[in-house]
Design an enzyme around this catalytic site. Structure first.
Site, PDB file in Angstrom:
ATOM      1  CG  ASN A   1      -1.868   1.130   1.294  1.00 54.60           C
ATOM      2  OD1 ASN A   1      -1.776   2.062   0.484  1.00 54.60           O
ATOM      3  ND2 ASN A   1      -2.782   1.093   2.235  1.00 54.60           N
ATOM      4  NE  ARG A  16      -6.186   1.560  -0.275  1.00 57.53           N
ATOM      5  CZ  ARG A  16      -6.235   2.727   0.334  1.00 57.53           C
ATOM      6  NH1 ARG A  16      -5.152   3.251   0.853  1.00 57.53           N
ATOM      7  NH2 ARG A  16      -7.362   3.390   0.418  1.00 57.53           N
ATOM      8  CG  HIS A  56     -13.398   3.341   2.732  1.00 60.18           C
ATOM      9  ND1 HIS A  56     -14.202   4.303   3.317  1.00 60.18           N
ATOM     10  CD2 HIS A  56     -12.136   3.683   3.049  1.00 60.18           C
ATOM     11  CE1 HIS A  56     -13.453   5.186   3.942  1.00 60.18           C
ATOM     12  NE2 HIS A  56     -12.187   4.848   3.801  1.00 60.18           N
ATOM     13  NE  ARG A  66     -11.016  12.559   4.029  1.00 65.36           N
ATOM     14  CZ  ARG A  66     -10.903  11.287   3.671  1.00 65.36           C
ATOM     15  NH1 ARG A  66     -11.702  10.774   2.761  1.00 65.36           N
ATOM     16  NH2 ARG A  66      -9.985  10.527   4.220  1.00 65.36           N
ATOM     17  CD  GLU A 121      -8.996  -1.062   3.735  1.00 67.94           C
ATOM     18  OE1 GLU A 121      -8.573  -0.651   4.836  1.00 67.94           O
ATOM     19  OE2 GLU A 121      -9.290  -0.305   2.805  1.00 67.94           O
TER      20      GLU A 121
END
Ligand code: AMP
Length: 373
Positions: free
Chosen positions: A7, A70, A159, A220, A356
């Site tokens: 990643n 990823r 996601h 955010r 993940e």
């Protein structure tokens, strides 16, 4: 099969090595390209390699069966994982305008790995891929269609690897195939998104053209009136920075870490209390909206840093939803059990630890096994 999962971010490289789905090594190299840190992704990958070799997890990168990467944005083109070749790299470069903060680092990770182990098959696994099953009415915005055609403006969702993983895990817990189940999955981490899953496929999700839309997040804002950025822009505010880095929980109470927000709220801080209310109210709105879209909900799944670890946030997120068949058992929830719904509740509520990288390793293996058939 030995699969290394990478990643690659702009300033960090996370790696995990799996042998037949069992983790045999992992780590992170940080401060890439920063003063006092490592020079570039090449140097970071060499550090990862040395660490894995000195730990005895790996003889050399040449002994890897595959590398899974990823990749944040796969646009409309990538609906499933894809084998890395020249064409794929070109396609990723074309997608950079859609993910300028993420895709360049992901590409860098792929190019670097190719230089180090050119013969090892590499697979790109996309955060957006799971959501490519969304119907047009879920992914188009109500702006003139020409902007979708000209600039590819539509909902992509992110996601996806996490939503896909927890959805499959929840199906295992229910002992039923994912294709027979409707679920609402809530990935509540630093970034946060909700997903409506019908028959195992994403049919709607809260993040949109970018990861800014939807739920309230650490820094955010999630959903706001689209006129607000225009208004603030005219006032000379750096809207990009404001909405991405200074909003969300941080904007409301000064802290983006939910642990801190919960502690302050508990101590009576009004800003933290209202931040928590706004955060969980937004989640309830999405649960209600997705319950309406799905008609029948078999399971509600909480995951990621906040979803997995905060019984309080889970309770507040389900408050008043008894009418939807969503009822948390307080003692199971507080005890940290996997299934936290009341016996009588129609909807099973699960807490599932997301993984993940394991999902990327699985998808990488599956693609290569299919390719060999
Ligand atoms: P993630 O992006 O999935 O790694 O989630 C990171 C976030 O999870 C942190 O910023 C915290 O806000 C949150 N978190 C981690 N542990 C806890 C906890 N015990 N209680 C509440 N929030 C937590």
């Amino acid at each position: 099969m030995r699969v290394l999962v990478l990643n690659a971010g702009s300033s960090s490289l996370k790696y995990r090595l799996f042998d037949c789905e069992k983790e045999i090594g992992a780590g992170v190299v940080e401060r890439i390209g920063e003063p006092g840190g490592v020079k570039d992704h090449m140097e970071a990958l060499k550090i990862a390699q040395e660490r894995l070799e000195s730990d005895g997890a790996l003889d050399s990168f040449d002994s890897l069966d595959a590398v899974g990467h990823r990749v944040v944005h796969g646009g409309e083109r990538f609906t499933r994982p894809a084998l890395v070749d020249e064409g794929l790299i070109e396609a990723l470069e074309e997608l950079v305008p859609l993910a300028p903060l993420h895709n360049p680092a992901n590409i860098e990770g792929i190019l670097t790995m190719r230089k180090i182990a050119p013969k090892t098959p590499q697979v790109a696994v996309f955060d957006t891929a799971f959501h490519q099953s969304m119907p047009k009415e879920a992914c188009l915005y109500a702006i003139p269609l020409e902007f979708y055609e000209r600039y590819a403006i539509r909902r992509y969702g992110f996601h996806g690897t996490s939503h896909a993983y927890v959805c499959k895990e929840a199906a295992k817990l229910l002992g039923r195939p994912p294709a027979s189940l409707n679920m609402i999955t809530l990935h509540l981490g630093n970034g946060a998104s909700a997903c409506a899953v019908e028959g195992g496929r994403s049919v709607d999700t809260s993040m949109g053209f970018t990861p800014l839309e939807g739920l309230v997040m650490g820094t955010r804002c999630g959903d706001i009136d689209p006129q607000i950025p225009l208004f603030l822009n005219e006032k000379g505010v750096d809207v990009q920075e404001l909405l991405n880095r200074r909003s969300g929980l941080k904007g409301l109470c000064g802290h983006n870490d939910m642990r801190e927000v919960l502690k302050l709220a508990d101590e009576g801080c009004d800003d933290a209390k209202i931040a928590l209310e706004i955060y969980t109210r937004r989640i309830r709105k999405y649960i209600g909206a997705y319950a309406a879209l799905l008609g029948r909900v078999d399971a509600l799944v909480f995951t990621a840093g906040i979803g997995e670890n905060s019984p309080e946030v889970r309770e507040l997120s389900c408050r008043g939803l008894e009418g939807f068949g969503i009822e948390i058992d307080r003692s199971k929830n507080r005890a940290g059990e996997t299934e936290i719904s009341k016996e009588a509740g129609r909807v099973k509520i699960f807490v599932v630890k997301t993984d993940e990288e394991l999902e990327i390793a699985r998808q990488t293996e599956a693609l290569l096994s299919d390719a060999r058939l």
